[in-house]
Design a protein around this motif. Structure first.
Motif, PDB file in Angstrom:
ATOM      1  N   ILE A  68      -5.873  -1.955   7.695  1.00 35.61           N
ATOM      2  CA  ILE A  68      -6.542  -1.646   6.425  1.00 35.61           C
ATOM      3  C   ILE A  68      -8.061  -1.769   6.540  1.00 35.61           C
ATOM      4  CG2 ILE A  68      -6.776  -2.279   3.992  1.00 35.61           C
ATOM      5  CD1 ILE A  68      -4.080  -1.038   4.683  1.00 35.61           C
ATOM      6  N   ASP A  69      -8.515  -2.855   7.168  1.00 36.12           N
ATOM      7  CA  ASP A  69      -9.957  -3.112   7.243  1.00 36.12           C
ATOM      8  C   ASP A  69     -10.602  -2.606   8.527  1.00 36.12           C
ATOM      9  OD1 ASP A  69      -9.708  -4.434   4.791  1.00 36.12           O
ATOM     10  OD2 ASP A  69      -9.270  -6.350   5.764  1.00 36.12           O
ATOM     11  N   ASP A 125       0.734   4.124  -1.355  1.00 32.55           N
ATOM     12  CA  ASP A 125       0.136   5.460  -1.354  1.00 32.55           C
ATOM     13  C   ASP A 125      -0.752   5.728  -0.142  1.00 32.55           C
ATOM     14  OD1 ASP A 125       1.304   5.985  -3.856  1.00 32.55           O
ATOM     15  OD2 ASP A 125      -0.340   4.949  -4.872  1.00 32.55           O
ATOM     16  N   ARG A 126      -0.846   4.747   0.748  1.00 33.19           N
ATOM     17  CA  ARG A 126      -1.789   4.889   1.861  1.00 33.19           C
ATOM     18  C   ARG A 126      -1.132   5.344   3.164  1.00 33.19           C
ATOM     19  NH1 ARG A 126      -7.093   1.242   2.755  1.00 33.19           N
ATOM     20  NH2 ARG A 126      -7.870   2.264   4.631  1.00 33.19           N
ATOM     21  N   PHE A 127       0.111   4.954   3.342  1.00 33.56           N
ATOM     22  CA  PHE A 127       0.777   5.233   4.612  1.00 33.56           C
ATOM     23  C   PHE A 127       2.044   6.042   4.431  1.00 33.56           C
ATOM     24  CE2 PHE A 127      -1.379   1.127   5.094  1.00 33.56           C
ATOM     25  CZ  PHE A 127      -2.229   1.437   6.137  1.00 33.56           C
ATOM     26  N   LYS A 165      -1.426  11.149   3.958  1.00 31.60           N
ATOM     27  CA  LYS A 165      -1.298   9.737   4.314  1.00 31.60           C
ATOM     28  C   LYS A 165      -1.492   9.518   5.810  1.00 31.60           C
ATOM     29  CE  LYS A 165       1.970   8.772   0.555  1.00 31.60           C
ATOM     30  NZ  LYS A 165       3.310   8.261   0.200  1.00 31.60           N
ATOM     31  N   MET A 166      -1.777   8.264   6.163  1.00 29.17           N
ATOM     32  CA  MET A 166      -1.877   7.886   7.562  1.00 29.17           C
ATOM     33  C   MET A 166      -0.470   7.677   8.103  1.00 29.17           C
ATOM     34  SD  MET A 166      -3.724   4.548   9.268  1.00 29.17           S
ATOM     35  CE  MET A 166      -5.357   5.052   8.714  1.00 29.17           C
ATOM     36  N   PHE A 224       0.843  -1.205   0.000  1.00 27.45           N
ATOM     37  CA  PHE A 224       0.000   0.000   0.000  1.00 27.45           C
ATOM     38  C   PHE A 224       0.878   1.255   0.000  1.00 27.45           C
ATOM     39  CE2 PHE A 224      -2.207  -3.411   2.245  1.00 27.45           C
ATOM     40  CZ  PHE A 224      -3.409  -3.484   1.549  1.00 27.45           C
ATOM     41  N   LYS A 269      -2.736  -6.460   8.628  1.00 26.79           N
ATOM     42  CA  LYS A 269      -3.435  -5.833   7.504  1.00 26.79           C
ATOM     43  C   LYS A 269      -4.935  -5.723   7.787  1.00 26.79           C
ATOM     44  CE  LYS A 269      -3.248  -8.062   3.581  1.00 26.79           C
ATOM     45  NZ  LYS A 269      -2.785  -8.593   2.273  1.00 26.79           N
TER      46      LYS A 269
END
Length: 207
Positions: free
Chosen positions: A191-192, A34-36, A100-101, A32, A187
């Motif tokens: 993520i979820d 681009d997320r973190f 981002k996170m 991931f 994850k």
């Protein structure tokens, strides 16, 4: 409050040295990208082979570190084995600016400081646990970078961190008994948002 008060909820990753935190986080960032964003910590210790300044850590002198402490530039900071480590406000804000996170990899001293001094950050606290202390010692030995003195210090620190984890200070525990299994749990949690997917903290009878 500083800009940090308006962050997307960060994730605090904590656990004894040698539990595989870096490996788990690396997998997360690869899958991931681009997320973190990873908060790059400051440290006064010397770089290890392959570590790059500004990527692995911000490597600074003790004087530079203490100047930042005086300027209230750290969210948390601590000293371990003669070296200082800290998460700067700027490092966390830099991640936020990128949308981002933020992932914070810190020790239990840092967790206590965030809980005491910066509760507005409201992070998700995740503890990465070894399946046993003997397995942790094996992993540390396998690094080939630990002296007998530093090994003893890290194992003693691990006992303290595990005791703190028993107090219920963390929202989620992930036991790294198998890398792929532990990664899938991590994850699901991050993520979820399935915090119930976490593991139970082992009893550590071999402590």
């Amino acid at each position: 409050m500083s800009i940090a008060a308006n962050l997307i909820r960060p994730v605090v990753i904590c656990g004894p040295s040698g539990t595989g935190k870096s490996t788990l986080l690396k997998k997360l960032f690869v899958e991931f990208p681009d997320r973190f964003g990873f908060s790059v910590s400051h440290t006064t210790r010397a770089p290890r082979p392959g570590e790059e300044n500004g990527t692995s850590y911000h490597f600074v002198t003790r004087e530079q570190f203490l100047d930042l402490v005086k300027a209230d530039g750290f969210i948390e900071h601590a000293e371990f084995s003669g070296n200082m480590y800290g998460t700067s406000v700027k490092a966390v804000e830099d991640v936020k600016k990128g949308g981002k996170m933020c992932i914070l990899d810190i020790d239990t001293q840092g967790v206590k400081l965030i809980k005491k001094n910066h509760p507005y950050l409201n992070p998700l606290y995740v503890f990465i646990s070894p399946p046993s202390l003997s397995s942790l010692k094996t992993r540390l030995t396998g690094r080939g970078t630990e002296s007998e003195q530093s090994m003893s210090a890290r194992l003693a620190a691990a006992v303290g961190e595990l005791d703190y984890a028993k107090s219920g200070a963390f929202d989620v525990v992930v036991v790294n008994d198998d890398l792929e299994r532990a990664y899938n749990v991590l994850k699901q949690v991050i993520i979820d948002g399935k915090t119930e997917a976490g593991d139970k903290l082992p009893h550590f009878e071999d402590k």
